[in-house]
Design a protein around this motif. Sequence first.
Motif, short mmCIF file in Angstrom:
data_model
loop_
_atom_site.label_atom_id
_atom_site.label_comp_id
_atom_site.label_asym_id
_atom_site.label_seq_id
_atom_site.Cartn_x
_atom_site.Cartn_y
_atom_site.Cartn_z
N ILE A 123 0.68 -1.41 0.04
CA ILE A 123 0.15 -0.05 -0.01
C ILE A 123 0.78 1.05 -0.11
O ILE A 123 1.87 1.45 0.74
N ALA A 124 0.67 2.30 -0.96
CA ALA A 124 1.25 3.38 -0.88
C ALA A 124 0.51 4.26 -0.44
O ALA A 124 -0.81 4.55 -0.57
N THR A 125 1.26 4.93 0.60
CA THR A 125 0.32 6.10 1.64
C THR A 125 1.13 7.33 1.23
O THR A 125 2.24 7.38 1.16
N ALA A 126 0.40 8.43 1.62
CA ALA A 126 1.02 9.80 1.59
C ALA A 126 0.02 10.37 2.50
O ALA A 126 -1.34 10.41 2.56
N VAL A 127 0.54 11.52 3.14
CA VAL A 127 -0.34 12.61 4.05
C VAL A 127 0.11 13.76 3.69
O VAL A 127 1.29 13.98 3.51
N THR A 128 -0.70 14.93 3.28
CA THR A 128 -0.37 16.36 3.12
C THR A 128 -0.82 17.18 4.04
O THR A 128 -2.27 17.18 4.47
N TYR A 129 -0.20 18.01 4.81
CA TYR A 129 -0.41 18.95 6.05
C TYR A 129 -0.41 20.23 5.19
O TYR A 129 0.65 20.68 4.56
N ALA A 134 -6.72 29.53 9.49
CA ALA A 134 -7.54 29.24 11.22
C ALA A 134 -6.65 28.25 11.61
O ALA A 134 -7.05 27.76 12.83
N GLY A 135 -5.70 27.34 10.71
CA GLY A 135 -5.07 26.15 11.39
C GLY A 135 -4.68 25.24 10.32
O GLY A 135 -3.69 25.77 9.70
N ILE A 136 -5.21 24.04 10.04
CA ILE A 136 -4.55 23.18 9.27
C ILE A 136 -5.47 21.99 8.48
O ILE A 136 -6.33 21.76 9.39
N THR A 137 -5.25 21.82 7.54
CA THR A 137 -6.12 20.66 6.87
C THR A 137 -5.23 19.45 6.45
O THR A 137 -4.00 19.62 5.92
N VAL A 138 -5.46 18.52 6.68
CA VAL A 138 -4.59 17.14 6.46
C VAL A 138 -5.53 16.10 5.64
O VAL A 138 -6.53 15.97 5.82
N THR A 139 -4.88 15.94 4.43
CA THR A 139 -5.30 14.74 3.48
C THR A 139 -4.67 13.49 3.15
O THR A 139 -3.26 13.79 3.02
N HIS A 140 -5.27 12.34 3.41
CA HIS A 140 -4.50 11.15 3.49
C HIS A 140 -5.01 10.57 2.15
O HIS A 140 -6.03 10.49 1.51
N THR A 141 -4.00 9.76 1.35
CA THR A 141 -4.19 8.94 0.34
C THR A 141 -3.52 7.25 0.67
O THR A 141 -2.58 7.46 1.20
N LEU A 142 -4.18 6.44 0.33
CA LEU A 142 -3.82 4.99 0.40
C LEU A 142 -4.19 4.47 -1.27
O LEU A 142 -5.38 4.61 -1.66
N THR A 143 -3.22 3.96 -1.65
CA THR A 143 -3.15 3.32 -3.04
C THR A 143 -2.77 1.75 -3.11
O THR A 143 -1.64 1.46 -2.54
N ASN A 144 -3.58 1.16 -3.43
CA ASN A 144 -3.29 -0.24 -3.50
C ASN A 144 -2.17 -0.72 -4.80
O ASN A 144 -2.53 -0.72 -5.67
N ARG A 145 -1.14 -1.02 -4.61
CA ARG A 145 0.04 -1.61 -5.29
C ARG A 145 0.06 -3.23 -5.43
O ARG A 145 0.91 -3.56 -6.32
N SER A 146 -0.91 -3.74 -4.84
CA SER A 146 -0.85 -5.43 -4.93
C SER A 146 -1.56 -5.80 -6.03
O SER A 146 -2.18 -4.93 -7.00
N ASP A 147 -1.49 -6.98 -6.28
CA ASP A 147 -2.11 -7.64 -7.39
C ASP A 147 -3.63 -8.25 -7.03
O ASP A 147 -4.63 -8.66 -7.75
#
Length: 298
Positions: A123-129, A134-147
């Motif tokens: 699983i390829a993961t990424a998080v963007t802060y 007023a503060g912070i926005t956090v975005t996550h992605t998970l991508t399946n690199r399996s078969d």
Amino acid sequence: MSSKSPTGTQVHLRRGDVSAQIAQVGASLRGLTIGGVDLIARYPESDPTPSCSGVVLAPWPNRVRDGKWNDNGTTRQLAITEPKFNNASHGLLRFTAYDIEQTDASATLSATIHPQTGYPYEIATAVTYTLTDAGITVTHTLTNRSDAAAPVALGTHPFVTIGDVEPRNLVLRLAAKTLLETDERMLPLRATPAPDEMRTGVRLGGIALDTGFADLIRDDDGNARHSLTAPDGRQVTLWQGPGFDFVQVYTSMNYPGQTLAVAIEPMSAPVDGLNSGLGIRRLVPGETWTLSWGIALS
């Protein structure tokens, strides 16, 4: 700008009077400040991350009973990472050093979950802060690199505060209707109605929780909003978007430098979700899942 510590490279972001600090290890949000007031409970730069503070929890949050789960008829055995209760806890990236890309006001940290004992998927993961006014926005992605289709869930573990207020005097409000009771191993027992005071407001100094909540109350924009309010009316809000359908609240009297600390943890699945199936999403090969949450001061 970045610096080094036991939690790896420290990424420093700034936008006006809003600043944040992100730790490379665990992609942890270890600091968020507006106008000099901390909205994330800080800990010493020389210390490793306490109580999973701010860490990204993937491909599952919380606990898996005995580290064992049923993967479409195949029994998988994860490493036991919580020996006290004989559970697997908080996923596979807690101690991983992420790759970092950053600008002045935004940073993306990425890491891959490689096939391993008890979890044979990539699983390829990424998080963007991203800082906001007023503060912070956090975005996550998970991508399946399996078969094959891969079961995934996601959580995060921020300790939220209003740093110039005695934490015991902050009032907590949760947008949730259901409380998830657990046993002595912190594993699920039953779902019960959440006390009304969790929605109307309860003083932090009067509660002790390591508790999951479900049936979130969402606003018209689809976000559920939980808050801490100071006696002077200032309020820090943690919002969680669609896909984050559960929240865990954990109070600690052992957090470094704090008389009391509270984690408000957006989660896509509850405790032992890999066994119950609640909140677990099976990504087909190549599929990407995106989730967001954030913190704002008003």
